[in-house]
Scaffold this active site. Structure first.
Site, PDB file in Angstrom:
ATOM      1  N   ARG A 101      16.942   1.957   1.312  1.00 60.90           N
ATOM      2  CA  ARG A 101      16.427   1.208   3.007  1.00 60.90           C
ATOM      3  C   ARG A 101      17.079   1.680   3.663  1.00 60.90           C
ATOM      4  O   ARG A 101      17.867   1.355   4.250  1.00 60.90           O
ATOM      5  CB  ARG A 101      16.080   0.021   2.071  1.00 60.90           C
ATOM      6  CG  ARG A 101      15.392  -1.052   3.934  1.00 60.90           C
ATOM      7  CD  ARG A 101      15.249  -2.647   3.510  1.00 60.90           C
ATOM      8  NE  ARG A 101      14.793  -3.577   4.025  1.00 60.90           N
ATOM      9  CZ  ARG A 101      13.380  -3.965   4.288  1.00 60.90           C
ATOM     10  NH1 ARG A 101      12.414  -3.616   3.639  1.00 60.90           N
ATOM     11  NH2 ARG A 101      13.447  -4.500   5.210  1.00 60.90           N
ATOM     12  N   HIS A 128       6.890   3.498   5.601  1.00 63.52           N
ATOM     13  CA  HIS A 128       6.547   2.286   4.278  1.00 63.52           C
ATOM     14  C   HIS A 128       5.813   1.984   3.156  1.00 63.52           C
ATOM     15  O   HIS A 128       4.976   0.924   3.900  1.00 63.52           O
ATOM     16  CB  HIS A 128       7.129   0.760   5.144  1.00 63.52           C
ATOM     17  CG  HIS A 128       7.387  -0.670   4.267  1.00 63.52           C
ATOM     18  ND1 HIS A 128       8.070  -0.182   3.274  1.00 63.52           N
ATOM     19  CD2 HIS A 128       7.893  -1.543   4.561  1.00 63.52           C
ATOM     20  CE1 HIS A 128       8.594  -1.437   2.724  1.00 63.52           C
ATOM     21  NE2 HIS A 128       8.929  -2.097   3.656  1.00 63.52           N
ATOM     22  N   GLN A 131       5.132  -0.955   0.664  1.00 58.92           N
ATOM     23  CA  GLN A 131       4.514  -2.053   1.685  1.00 58.92           C
ATOM     24  C   GLN A 131       2.391  -1.870   1.648  1.00 58.92           C
ATOM     25  O   GLN A 131       2.215  -2.542   1.333  1.00 58.92           O
ATOM     26  CB  GLN A 131       4.626  -2.409   3.326  1.00 58.92           C
ATOM     27  CG  GLN A 131       4.334  -3.589   3.813  1.00 58.92           C
ATOM     28  CD  GLN A 131       4.652  -4.627   3.392  1.00 58.92           C
ATOM     29  OE1 GLN A 131       5.276  -5.020   2.640  1.00 58.92           O
ATOM     30  NE2 GLN A 131       3.777  -5.856   2.755  1.00 58.92           N
ATOM     31  N   ASP A 221       2.667  -7.246  12.874  1.00 57.77           N
ATOM     32  CA  ASP A 221       3.891  -7.325  12.318  1.00 57.77           C
ATOM     33  C   ASP A 221       4.611  -8.348  13.005  1.00 57.77           C
ATOM     34  O   ASP A 221       4.191  -7.825  14.307  1.00 57.77           O
ATOM     35  CB  ASP A 221       4.099  -6.135  11.713  1.00 57.77           C
ATOM     36  CG  ASP A 221       5.720  -5.927  11.551  1.00 57.77           C
ATOM     37  OD1 ASP A 221       5.954  -7.248  11.056  1.00 57.77           O
ATOM     38  OD2 ASP A 221       6.302  -4.393  10.814  1.00 57.77           O
ATOM     39  N   CYS A 260       3.509  -8.536   7.075  1.00 59.49           N
ATOM     40  CA  CYS A 260       4.756  -7.866   6.017  1.00 59.49           C
ATOM     41  C   CYS A 260       5.634  -8.494   5.205  1.00 59.49           C
ATOM     42  O   CYS A 260       6.259  -8.458   4.697  1.00 59.49           O
ATOM     43  CB  CYS A 260       5.221  -6.760   6.008  1.00 59.49           C
ATOM     44  SG  CYS A 260       5.899  -5.957   7.907  1.00 59.49           S
ATOM     45  N   ARG A 288       4.564  -6.697  -3.619  1.00 55.27           N
ATOM     46  CA  ARG A 288       5.321  -5.774  -3.949  1.00 55.27           C
ATOM     47  C   ARG A 288       6.387  -5.576  -5.297  1.00 55.27           C
ATOM     48  O   ARG A 288       6.199  -3.937  -5.464  1.00 55.27           O
ATOM     49  CB  ARG A 288       6.663  -6.200  -2.465  1.00 55.27           C
ATOM     50  CG  ARG A 288       6.640  -6.412  -1.209  1.00 55.27           C
ATOM     51  CD  ARG A 288       5.991  -4.716  -0.900  1.00 55.27           C
ATOM     52  NE  ARG A 288       7.280  -4.167  -0.866  1.00 55.27           N
ATOM     53  CZ  ARG A 288       8.679  -3.779   0.223  1.00 55.27           C
ATOM     54  NH1 ARG A 288       8.344  -5.028   0.808  1.00 55.27           N
ATOM     55  NH2 ARG A 288       9.255  -3.445   0.132  1.00 55.27           N
TER      56      ARG A 288
END
Length: 303
Positions: A101, A128, A131, A221, A260, A288
């Site tokens: 990450r 991502h 996700q 988001d 997310c 996830r």
């Protein structure tokens, strides 16, 4: 050996395989079955950014598969104490796969170029992929077939939006995005979206109502991501007309709401929407775990 750095690197068939594994393992978990498919397998996890969902879901996934995960925070010195090539070579000798990450996508790409084990992008400034896999898994659980359906993105054309554009293009899902002109995808990103799936048409508008009309999912988001704090006042001003609220959702009454997370309630989305029966955020976050478990299994089977 394969890496999961971006979904544009994967074929439709490969994405479907990952999602199929994810769903199968999720169903078995609900039945109380935790198959130790990779006993003793170790995942090294490098974090340059804070995390809740990414860390817990990967650690839980490895435990379910009979393995373990090692958390490497900033004190591991990724990108600081030694060249990325040395870090990658050494860590590859000690673990079976690696999740990063990171702040810069270029660092993950460089790391993967030296790694001798699969590398997973757990989030970068570019995309991502984990996700997006969880998002599509969630939508399919809710409605079944998503081919030809429309996903609407409202807000900043960021890393999550780009991953959704890649996976929608590969899976035959329509996508619209409502975004202020200066926050739209770059020309380079738009070209990548086209190259990823030449028949895919991304609908771009500055009108949120136009974007969500006919949508099966409305997705947003945060307006200010980590590293953009100095732009906070301007972004909150520019994105204010793009808030997902009840009035906007009234134009797509059958749509599910996705985010997310973490969310800033009262900014990009109202409490009324994010806590409504239309909201799929809890199932989405939970997936996830399952989507990443599917990715881990798929990658390890390619070694």
């Amino acid at each position: 050996m394969r890496h999961l750095l971006s979904l544009k690197d994967f074929s439709t068939q490969e994405i479907e395989q990952i999602l199929s594994i994810a769903l199968d393992l999720k169903i078995k978990l609900r039945q109380g079955i935790r198959e130790p498919l990779f006993p003793g397998c170790v995942l090294g996890m490098i974090f340059q950014k804070q995390s809740l969902r990414t860390r817990v879901s990967f650690e839980a996934a490895m435990a379910h598969l009979g393995g373990a995960a090692i958390f490497l925070a900033d004190d591991a010195g990724f990108g600081k104490r030694e060249p990325i090539c040395d870090f990658s070579h050494v860590l590859s000798e000690m673990v079976d796969l690696i999740m990063i990450r990171a702040k810069r996508h270029e660092d993950v790409v460089e790391f993967a170029s030296y790694a001798s084990v699969p590398v997973i992008n757990g989030l970068t400034d570019y995309c991502h992929p984990c996700q997006a896999l969880a998002d599509i898994l969630t939508w399919r659980e809710l409605v079944g077939n998503t081919t030809g359906r429309k996903l609407a993105w409202v807000g900043d054309a960021n890393n999550v939006a780009l991953s959704l554009a890649f996976i929608c293009g590969k899976l035959g899902i329509r996508m619209s995005i409502a975004v202020p002109k200066e926050y739209n995808f770059s020309d380079e990103a738009l070209q990548q979206i086209h190259d990823n799936a030449p028949g895919f048409k991304l609908e771009v508008t500055q009108d949120p109502v136009e974007a969500v009309s006919g949508a099966g999912v409305v997705y947003t988001d945060v307006w200010v991501s980590m590293g953009q704090e100095n732009e906070k006042a301007k972004r909150e001003h520019d994105f204010a007309p793009y808030q997902v609220n009840s009035e906007l959702m009234s134009h797509c009454p059958e749509a599910y709401f996705m985010h997310c997370l973490p969310a800033r309630r009262g900014f990009e989305v109202t409490d009324e929407v994010i806590s409504s029966p239309q909201s799929a955020i809890v199932q989405e976050a939970g997936n996830r775990l399952h989507a990443q478990k599917g990715a881990v299994v798929w990658l390890l089977r390619q070694k």
